[in-house]
Design an enzyme around this catalytic site. Structure first.
Site, mmCIF file in Angstrom:
data_model
loop_
_atom_site.group_PDB
_atom_site.id
_atom_site.type_symbol
_atom_site.label_atom_id
_atom_site.label_comp_id
_atom_site.label_asym_id
_atom_site.label_seq_id
_atom_site.Cartn_x
_atom_site.Cartn_y
_atom_site.Cartn_z
ATOM 1 N N TYR A 159 -6.700 6.272 3.882
ATOM 2 C CA TYR A 159 -6.815 5.165 2.937
ATOM 3 C C TYR A 159 -6.015 3.941 3.403
ATOM 4 O O TYR A 159 -6.556 2.836 3.521
ATOM 5 C CB TYR A 159 -6.346 5.578 1.524
ATOM 6 C CG TYR A 159 -6.098 4.351 0.696
ATOM 7 C CD1 TYR A 159 -7.167 3.609 0.207
ATOM 8 C CD2 TYR A 159 -4.809 3.863 0.497
ATOM 9 C CE1 TYR A 159 -6.959 2.432 -0.491
ATOM 10 C CE2 TYR A 159 -4.589 2.692 -0.200
ATOM 11 C CZ TYR A 159 -5.668 1.983 -0.692
ATOM 12 O OH TYR A 159 -5.467 0.814 -1.354
ATOM 13 N N ASP A 201 -10.179 5.066 -2.021
ATOM 14 C CA ASP A 201 -9.046 5.655 -2.732
ATOM 15 C C ASP A 201 -9.583 6.469 -3.907
ATOM 16 O O ASP A 201 -10.796 6.653 -4.051
ATOM 17 C CB ASP A 201 -8.082 4.562 -3.206
ATOM 18 C CG ASP A 201 -8.633 3.820 -4.408
ATOM 19 O OD1 ASP A 201 -9.869 3.808 -4.580
ATOM 20 O OD2 ASP A 201 -7.841 3.260 -5.178
ATOM 21 N N GLU A 233 0.820 -1.211 0.000
ATOM 22 C CA GLU A 233 0.000 0.000 0.000
ATOM 23 C C GLU A 233 0.853 1.259 0.000
ATOM 24 O O GLU A 233 0.532 2.237 -0.663
ATOM 25 C CB GLU A 233 -0.950 0.008 1.196
ATOM 26 C CG GLU A 233 -2.010 -1.099 1.178
ATOM 27 C CD GLU A 233 -2.961 -1.009 -0.003
ATOM 28 O OE1 GLU A 233 -2.942 0.005 -0.717
ATOM 29 O OE2 GLU A 233 -3.721 -1.962 -0.233
#
Length: 288
Positions: free
Chosen positions: A118, A136, A35
């Site tokens: 996020y 997102d 991520e």
DNA sequence: GAGCCGTGGTT
DNA sequence: TAACCAAGGCT
């Protein structure tokens, strides 16, 4: 509001890309690293770097043991090198505050360096299977079109989480798939420029389609050009530091031929201020 | 909340 | 070719 979850789940099961971090048992650390790397960097460029990273540092503790310089060097050309620094800091925080285990709680995740709204929820949902809305830029575009009937989302806001929550099923596992499916749809079908509405699983209930695809895009601020920018100068300095065989470069030699000497100095100073470089006896090096 | 922060592929 | 864009976050 029409049911978006059911067709999204069916479509995702059928046609989601096979990406490393979606493999069973990929692990919370792997998800976290992926991520961070995916923040503003395309999937195709992340995949090989992610695999190399996890091979070198299979756990947060392993990364925390090495110097930030090693993280910045391993980060290579992924862009936004401060993310490498953040990831290293997060690893130290996980080792020191969480016994080396990536936290599961969203607030604990949010407290880690470089992890925002996020990423925190992405880890809690995709690594641990908890039920949260994950939003997102792809999801915001999908919701703007399918629910609000707009061509582009407005600026990010706290309301985005509520908008996603509104389409999530009650079951955590199903909700996780809907979160992933919304992102996936935005990435491969409901794209920013040329959406493939003909192959969209929710086209029959899309408010934007029903409204005749109105262009509701608000004029966005144009980004400053990269050529000749401070960012370019910083990138050039950092590339020299990453590639330096002796891991330190005399300040006078550092991009000595840069067209604008003041910009060069400004780049060096700002890198030091950001913790991405440190002065060391007339030399500059990555942070130890 | 606007501006800033890299890099390389695509149009 | 210049502009746009790509799973954000921090100040």
């Amino acid at each position: 509001m029409p049911d978006l979850a059911t067709p999204l789940i069916a479509w995702y099961r059928e046609s989601a890309r096979d990406l490393p971090w979606r493999r069973e048992g990929f692990g919370a650390w792997g998800v976290l690293v992926s991520e961070l790397m995916l923040q503003q960097t395309p999937v195709a460029r992340v995949v090989p770097h992610l695999e190399a990273w996890l091979e070198r540092w299979p756990t947060p503790a392993a990364l925390a043991t090495d110097a930030p310089a090693d993280a910045v060097r391993q980060w290579a050309n992924l862009g936004y090198p401060r993310r490498a620094l953040w990831l290293h800091r997060a690893a130290v925080e996980i080792r020191d505050r969480h016994a080396g285990i990536v936290p599961r709680d969203v607030d604990a995740l949010l407290a880690l360096t470089g992890i925002g709204d996020y990423t925190a929820r992405a880890v809690a949902v995709f690594a641990y299977g908890d039920r949260h809305p994950v939003v997102d830029t792809n999801t915001r575009r999908v919701l703007a079109r399918s629910v609000d009937g707009r061509s582009q989302p407005g600026p990010p806001s706290k309301r985005d989480l509520a908008a996603m929550e509104a389409i999530l099923p009650a079951d955590a596992e199903a909700a996780a798939i809907v979160n992933a499916a919304a992102m996936e749809l935005g990435a491969v079908v409901c794209t920013a420029r040329a959406p493939a509405c003909d192959s969209c699983p929710i086209a029959d209930r899309c408010a934007w389609r029903a409204a005749g695809y109105p262009d509701t895009g608000d004029e966005r601020r144009r980004r400053a050009r990269y050529e000749g920018s401070d960012r370019q100068a910083r990138g050039a300095v950092l590339k020299v530091l990453r590639d330096a065989a002796l891991h330190a470069v005399p300040l006078d030699d550092l991009i000595a031929d840069w067209p604008d000497p003041r910009q060069r100095d400004r780049a060096i100073d700002s890198l030091i201020a950001d913790g991405l470089a440190e002065a060391w006896g007339g030399m500059l090096r990555l942070p130890r």
